[in-house]
Design an enzyme around this catalytic site. Structure first.
Site, mmCIF file in Angstrom:
data_model
loop_
_atom_site.group_PDB
_atom_site.id
_atom_site.type_symbol
_atom_site.label_atom_id
_atom_site.label_comp_id
_atom_site.label_asym_id
_atom_site.label_seq_id
_atom_site.Cartn_x
_atom_site.Cartn_y
_atom_site.Cartn_z
ATOM 1 N N LYS A 1 1.281 5.002 6.854
ATOM 2 C CA LYS A 1 0.660 5.917 6.000
ATOM 3 C C LYS A 1 1.184 7.141 6.024
ATOM 4 O O LYS A 1 2.039 7.470 6.743
ATOM 5 C CB LYS A 1 -0.959 5.897 6.423
ATOM 6 C CG LYS A 1 -1.596 4.393 6.314
ATOM 7 C CD LYS A 1 -1.683 3.767 5.166
ATOM 8 C CE LYS A 1 -2.337 2.155 5.076
ATOM 9 N NZ LYS A 1 -2.164 1.602 3.882
ATOM 10 N N SER B 1 0.664 -1.240 0.056
ATOM 11 C CA SER B 1 -0.090 -0.131 0.103
ATOM 12 C C SER B 1 0.877 1.441 -0.067
ATOM 13 O O SER B 1 0.120 2.271 -0.333
ATOM 14 C CB SER B 1 -1.021 0.024 1.146
ATOM 15 O OG SER B 1 -0.218 0.112 2.416
#
Length: 201
Positions: A74, A34
């Site tokens: 993230k 991701s």
């Protein structure tokens, strides 16, 4: 007697130092794709835990956040009060396009999930004391568009460097090196020993 005092002082300095280092800096393993192209699956990253203890998060920080069942890596894209939206494959913050040279590819025109935070179907304003985080590989990332915003308390650290895909045993070599430096500093040099012998003679 002096020899034992030196070792007591050595232990009193080194052990707290190791504890502080272990709290301030840690290693984490990236799981999944991701964060491509900037962080890869099974890659080790170096994380520091000091900055966000004293300063609020900032844009583009790559952080480790506690999702509840696991920690995820993230990038901070929205701060408290920011209104975010995705239009034409671009992220808009407070009505302006965000320059994102770090993302893997242009965002798709369809979200893989439909939540109140997906940004594609409606804009979202980040609440006070929270951040909105997203993965760099937007089209496969489960992030705040899926989980919602994360509170400051859920931020566990800022990623400061990518390392290499090896176990965390290397960190203990760093600690051993630090201990070795201190031991070397406490060992008497030959020059000092010769001076002691001369003084005694």
């Amino acid at each position: 007697m002096r020899k034992y005092k030196d070792w007591i002082l050595f232990v009193a300095i080194v052990i707290p130092l190791i504890i502080v280092l272990r709290w301030a800096i840690s290693t984490d393993i990236v799981e999944g794709n991701s964060m491509l192209p900037n962080f890869h699956n099974h890659e080790m990253v170096l994380t520091e835990h000091i900055t966000n203890e004293f300063h609020p998060p900032t844009y583009n920080q790559v952080v480790i956040v506690d999702e509840g069942s696991m920690n995820i890596i993230k990038r901070v894209e929205g701060l408290p009060g920011d209104t975010l939206q995705i239009k034409n494959g671009r992220l808009y913050r407070n009505g302006k396009v965000v320059n994102e040279p770090y993302i893997h590819e242009k965002m798709a025109s369809a979200e893989p999930y439909n939540t109140p935070y997906d940004l594609l179907h409606h804009e979202y304003t980040v609440p006070k004391g929270h951040v909105f985080v997203m993965g760099d590989n937007r089209n496969i990332s489960e992030d705040s568009r899926y989980f919602g915003p994360f509170s400051y308390a859920q931020i566990k650290g800022e990623v400061i460097s990518e390392m290499f895909p090896v176990p965390t045993w290397w960190m203990y070599l760093v600690y051993l090196g630090i201990v070795g430096i201190f031991v070397w500093g406490f060992l008497p040099s030959k020059k000092n020993e010769s001076r002691i012998l001369k003084n005694r003679a």
